[in-house]
Design an enzyme around this catalytic site. Structure first.
Site, mmCIF file in Angstrom:
data_model
loop_
_atom_site.group_PDB
_atom_site.id
_atom_site.type_symbol
_atom_site.label_atom_id
_atom_site.label_comp_id
_atom_site.label_asym_id
_atom_site.label_seq_id
_atom_site.Cartn_x
_atom_site.Cartn_y
_atom_site.Cartn_z
ATOM 1 N N LYS A 176 0.830 -1.214 0.000
ATOM 2 C CA LYS A 176 0.000 0.000 0.000
ATOM 3 C C LYS A 176 0.867 1.269 0.000
ATOM 4 O O LYS A 176 2.079 1.209 0.285
ATOM 5 C CB LYS A 176 -0.927 -0.047 1.210
ATOM 6 C CG LYS A 176 -1.933 -1.209 1.178
ATOM 7 C CD LYS A 176 -2.930 -1.107 2.325
ATOM 8 C CE LYS A 176 -3.923 -2.257 2.294
ATOM 9 N NZ LYS A 176 -4.986 -2.086 3.344
ATOM 10 N N TYR A 233 -12.499 -1.492 -3.600
ATOM 11 C CA TYR A 233 -12.994 -1.638 -2.221
ATOM 12 C C TYR A 233 -14.506 -1.474 -2.136
ATOM 13 O O TYR A 233 -15.025 -1.167 -1.050
ATOM 14 C CB TYR A 233 -12.287 -0.630 -1.312
ATOM 15 C CG TYR A 233 -10.868 -1.047 -0.952
ATOM 16 C CD1 TYR A 233 -10.638 -2.123 -0.081
ATOM 17 C CD2 TYR A 233 -9.766 -0.384 -1.467
ATOM 18 C CE1 TYR A 233 -9.357 -2.516 0.249
ATOM 19 C CE2 TYR A 233 -8.473 -0.765 -1.131
ATOM 20 C CZ TYR A 233 -8.280 -1.832 -0.269
ATOM 21 O OH TYR A 233 -7.003 -2.228 0.069
ATOM 22 N N PHE A 235 -15.182 4.007 7.282
ATOM 23 C CA PHE A 235 -13.829 4.415 6.860
ATOM 24 C C PHE A 235 -13.643 4.361 5.346
ATOM 25 O O PHE A 235 -12.535 4.573 4.863
ATOM 26 C CB PHE A 235 -12.781 3.531 7.538
ATOM 27 C CG PHE A 235 -12.975 2.042 7.311
ATOM 28 C CD1 PHE A 235 -12.565 1.443 6.133
ATOM 29 C CD2 PHE A 235 -13.576 1.255 8.281
ATOM 30 C CE1 PHE A 235 -12.745 0.094 5.913
ATOM 31 C CE2 PHE A 235 -13.764 -0.099 8.070
ATOM 32 C CZ PHE A 235 -13.340 -0.691 6.877
ATOM 33 N N ARG A 269 -2.458 -14.450 4.845
ATOM 34 C CA ARG A 269 -3.113 -13.703 5.939
ATOM 35 C C ARG A 269 -2.315 -13.875 7.239
ATOM 36 O O ARG A 269 -2.176 -12.924 8.018
ATOM 37 C CB ARG A 269 -4.557 -14.182 6.126
ATOM 38 C CG ARG A 269 -5.491 -13.902 4.960
ATOM 39 C CD ARG A 269 -5.794 -12.457 4.714
ATOM 40 N NE ARG A 269 -6.358 -11.768 5.841
ATOM 41 C CZ ARG A 269 -7.093 -10.644 5.748
ATOM 42 N NH1 ARG A 269 -7.352 -10.098 4.553
ATOM 43 N NH2 ARG A 269 -7.550 -10.058 6.815
ATOM 44 N N THR A 307 -5.444 -6.780 10.884
ATOM 45 C CA THR A 307 -5.689 -5.502 10.210
ATOM 46 C C THR A 307 -5.059 -4.348 10.982
ATOM 47 O O THR A 307 -4.444 -3.458 10.386
ATOM 48 C CB THR A 307 -7.213 -5.270 10.081
ATOM 49 O OG1 THR A 307 -7.803 -6.416 9.467
ATOM 50 C CG2 THR A 307 -7.506 -4.033 9.256
ATOM 51 N N ARG A 363 2.562 -6.534 8.854
ATOM 52 C CA ARG A 363 1.887 -5.339 9.380
ATOM 53 C C ARG A 363 2.514 -4.900 10.704
ATOM 54 O O ARG A 363 2.646 -3.699 10.964
ATOM 55 C CB ARG A 363 0.386 -5.599 9.508
ATOM 56 C CG ARG A 363 -0.315 -5.516 8.141
ATOM 57 C CD ARG A 363 -1.735 -6.005 8.195
ATOM 58 N NE ARG A 363 -2.483 -5.619 6.993
ATOM 59 C CZ ARG A 363 -3.693 -6.107 6.699
ATOM 60 N NH1 ARG A 363 -4.277 -6.992 7.496
ATOM 61 N NH2 ARG A 363 -4.315 -5.703 5.601
ATOM 62 N N ASN A 408 -2.036 0.297 6.571
ATOM 63 C CA ASN A 408 -1.502 -0.926 7.175
ATOM 64 C C ASN A 408 -0.632 -1.760 6.226
ATOM 65 O O ASN A 408 -0.598 -2.985 6.307
ATOM 66 C CB ASN A 408 -2.627 -1.747 7.807
ATOM 67 C CG ASN A 408 -3.678 -2.163 6.808
ATOM 68 O OD1 ASN A 408 -3.559 -1.877 5.624
ATOM 69 N ND2 ASN A 408 -4.698 -2.862 7.268
ATOM 70 N N HIS A 460 -2.179 -5.345 1.496
ATOM 71 C CA HIS A 460 -3.479 -6.004 1.314
ATOM 72 C C HIS A 460 -3.234 -7.503 1.152
ATOM 73 O O HIS A 460 -2.220 -7.913 0.584
ATOM 74 C CB HIS A 460 -4.154 -5.471 0.040
ATOM 75 C CG HIS A 460 -5.388 -6.240 -0.344
ATOM 76 N ND1 HIS A 460 -6.611 -5.972 0.214
ATOM 77 C CD2 HIS A 460 -5.569 -7.285 -1.187
ATOM 78 C CE1 HIS A 460 -7.500 -6.822 -0.290
ATOM 79 N NE2 HIS A 460 -6.894 -7.629 -1.149
ATOM 80 N N GLU A 498 -9.621 -10.164 -7.507
ATOM 81 C CA GLU A 498 -8.667 -9.077 -7.299
ATOM 82 C C GLU A 498 -7.482 -9.176 -8.267
ATOM 83 O O GLU A 498 -7.010 -8.150 -8.778
ATOM 84 C CB GLU A 498 -8.204 -9.077 -5.841
ATOM 85 C CG GLU A 498 -9.329 -8.694 -4.895
ATOM 86 C CD GLU A 498 -9.040 -8.931 -3.422
ATOM 87 O OE1 GLU A 498 -9.926 -8.626 -2.608
ATOM 88 O OE2 GLU A 498 -7.937 -9.423 -3.087
HETATM 89 P P1 ADP Z 1 -8.031 -6.565 5.902
HETATM 90 O O1 ADP Z 1 -7.203 -5.679 4.974
HETATM 91 O O2 ADP Z 1 -7.237 -7.024 7.077
HETATM 92 O O3 ADP Z 1 -8.709 -7.703 5.152
HETATM 93 P P2 ADP Z 1 -10.639 -5.275 5.968
HETATM 94 O O4 ADP Z 1 -10.964 -6.052 4.740
HETATM 95 O O5 ADP Z 1 -11.577 -5.355 7.126
HETATM 96 O O6 ADP Z 1 -9.178 -5.635 6.515
HETATM 97 O O7 ADP Z 1 -10.508 -3.733 5.611
HETATM 98 C C1 ADP Z 1 -9.916 -3.328 4.388
HETATM 99 C C2 ADP Z 1 -8.981 -2.188 4.656
HETATM 100 O O8 ADP Z 1 -9.731 -1.067 5.147
HETATM 101 C C3 ADP Z 1 -7.936 -2.435 5.770
HETATM 102 O O9 ADP Z 1 -6.809 -3.156 5.309
HETATM 103 C C4 ADP Z 1 -7.580 -1.013 6.156
HETATM 104 O O10 ADP Z 1 -6.719 -0.396 5.197
HETATM 105 C C5 ADP Z 1 -8.946 -0.338 6.089
HETATM 106 N N1 ADP Z 1 -9.618 -0.361 7.387
HETATM 107 C C6 ADP Z 1 -10.202 -1.432 7.990
HETATM 108 N N2 ADP Z 1 -10.724 -1.099 9.187
HETATM 109 C C7 ADP Z 1 -10.475 0.229 9.357
HETATM 110 C C8 ADP Z 1 -10.768 1.174 10.391
HETATM 111 N N3 ADP Z 1 -11.423 0.814 11.494
HETATM 112 N N4 ADP Z 1 -10.369 2.449 10.210
HETATM 113 C C9 ADP Z 1 -9.700 2.829 9.089
HETATM 114 N N5 ADP Z 1 -9.401 1.990 8.067
HETATM 115 C C10 ADP Z 1 -9.768 0.707 8.203
HETATM 116 MG MG MG Z 2 -10.130 -7.608 3.660
#
Ligand code: ADP
Ligand code: MG
Length: 139
Positions: free
Chosen positions: A11, A51, A59, A87, A93, A104, A114, A117, A128
């Protein structure tokens, strides 16, 4: 166990912070093979589309702005149990909750910014990967 694929992006935070090379080495050392690799930058519309599943989350706007704020490195990775193992490799996350030694934990700035992805299912990995790469580009 048959080999399968996952999709990742490094990212904009990790790209700006100079972590690209270390993250690629970390992924390779964990036994993933690179099937496709591309540095690019998402437009706002492309980040919204990638997304879209999160469109209702509070968010979403912040996520789209961040993901279109700078270059990303997109990749298709191959390994046994690719989705689950990747993962595990990246961690939770929220980097504050990510296990020691995960990508991470090592490189992310925050729950939003973070570092990487990782696809959450085989089906989403295929969707994707196809968002970024043609079949010909996945060697
Ligand atoms: P992951 O990337 O671990 O699969 P999610 O699919 O839940 O997590 O969320 C997608 C992305 O959205 C996260 O990687 C992060 O960049 C962002 N994100 C998730 N939760 C939050 C939050 N509470 N506040 C801000 N950004 C968030
Ligand atoms: Mg995700």
């Amino acid at each position: 166990m048959t080999s399968n694929n996952t999709f990742t992006m490094i990212k904009p935070d990790a790209m700006a912070d100079g972590h690209m090379g270390k993250i690629l080495a970390h992924i390779q050392a964990a036994g993933f093979r690179f099937k496709a690799l591309k540095m690019t930058r998402l437009s706002q519309a492309q980040a919204e589309a990638f997304y879209a599943v999160h469109a209702a989350r509070p968010f979403y706007g912040e996520l789209v702005a961040f993901m279109s704020s700078g270059p990303v490195l997109a990749a298709v990775l191959e390994k046994d149990q690719a989705v689950a193992d990747f993962r595990t490799l990246i961690g939770a996350t929220n980097p504050e909750q990510a296990a020691e030694g995960t990508i991470r934990k090592l490189y992310a700035r925050s729950i939003g910014e973070n570092a990487v992805h990782g696809s959450d299912s085989d089906e989403n990995a295929a969707i994707e990967a196809a968002f970024f790469f043609s079949g010909l580009e996945q060697a």
